[in-house]
Motif scaffolding. Structure first.
Motif, PDB file in Angstrom:
ATOM      1  N   SER A 123       5.689   6.290  -0.437  1.00  0.00           N
ATOM      2  CA  SER A 123       4.458   5.505  -0.062  1.00  0.00           C
ATOM      3  C   SER A 123       3.321   5.926  -0.266  1.00  0.00           C
ATOM      4  CB  SER A 123       4.735   5.065   1.304  1.00  0.00           C
ATOM      5  OG  SER A 123       4.499   6.032   2.267  1.00  0.00           O
ATOM      6  N   THR A 124       2.400   5.142  -0.811  1.00  0.00           N
ATOM      7  CA  THR A 124       1.122   5.759  -1.282  1.00  0.00           C
ATOM      8  C   THR A 124       0.108   4.843  -0.499  1.00  0.00           C
ATOM      9  OG1 THR A 124       1.054   4.171  -3.108  1.00  0.00           O
ATOM     10  CG2 THR A 124       1.695   6.457  -3.493  1.00  0.00           C
ATOM     11  N   ALA A 125      -1.061   5.253  -0.357  1.00  0.00           N
ATOM     12  CA  ALA A 125      -2.073   4.605   0.246  1.00  0.00           C
ATOM     13  C   ALA A 125      -2.797   3.298  -0.675  1.00  0.00           C
ATOM     14  CB  ALA A 125      -3.365   5.404   0.532  1.00  0.00           C
ATOM     15  N   SER A 126      -2.436   3.254  -2.152  1.00  0.00           N
ATOM     16  CA  SER A 126      -2.829   2.452  -2.816  1.00  0.00           C
ATOM     17  C   SER A 126      -1.806   1.108  -2.848  1.00  0.00           C
ATOM     18  CB  SER A 126      -3.083   2.678  -4.253  1.00  0.00           C
ATOM     19  OG  SER A 126      -1.910   3.313  -4.748  1.00  0.00           O
ATOM     20  N   GLY A 127      -0.509   1.422  -2.193  1.00  0.00           N
ATOM     21  CA  GLY A 127       0.300   0.420  -2.381  1.00  0.00           C
ATOM     22  C   GLY A 127       1.241   0.249  -3.466  1.00  0.00           C
TER      23      GLY A 127
END
Length: 162
Positions: A123-127
């Protein structure tokens, strides 16, 4: 006629009507809260209900609150974190798994004899989706190679092997 006394009949009717009134008050309370917080869960609603001491008629147990919300279709469905990482219905040839028990089973007896690969979702902060491809030594469990990529294309996965 019904096998119960008149007093018991009317008492049950009174309890039933009181419960219906309490259910309606609970639903109104829940709708009032969910105007501001539409996805608030039942457990948090229960703690909010008990935090407001002036509304003594709304004090019900957690299980009863779940039951009332379920009956009125007010439960919030859980969102599961699911990310598709495998396409099992592809057009490519499937090779047999030689590490499974069977006549052709391969057993690693020393390091760097058998390598296994795997892909996992990050999972990444940018989505945006990110995938981690790993190549691991089956004997020592040491990570031999890895590659982070944004798609599940074969060339990105082969980078981990290189």
């Amino acid at each position: 006629f019904m096998g119960i006394s008149r007093q018991a009949y009317y008492k049950r009717d009174r309890v039933y009507r009181a419960r219906l009134e309490q259910d309606q008050k609970l639903i109104n309370f829940v709708r009032e809260i969910r105007v501001r917080q539409p996805c608030i869960g039942t457990r948090k609603l229960h703690s909010l209900m008990h935090a407001e001491r002036e509304k003594q008629e709304l004090h019900v147990g957690r299980d009863r609150l779940f039951e009332v919300l379920r009956d009125h279709r007010q439960l919030v469905r859980r969102k599961r974190a699911y990310h598709k990482t495998t396409d099992s219905h592809h057009r490519f040839r499937c090779h047999p798994n030689l590490l499974k028990p069977g006549p052709q089973q391969v057993i690693a007896t020393r390091p760097e004899q058998v390598w296994v690969g795997d892909i996992t979702y990050l999972s990444t902060a940018s989505g945006n989706p990110a995938y981690l491809s790993l190549v691991t030594d089956a004997y020592s469990r040491k990570i031999v190679g890895y590659h982070v990529h944004g798609s599940l294309h074969a060339d990105a996965v082969a980078q981990a092997l290189r």
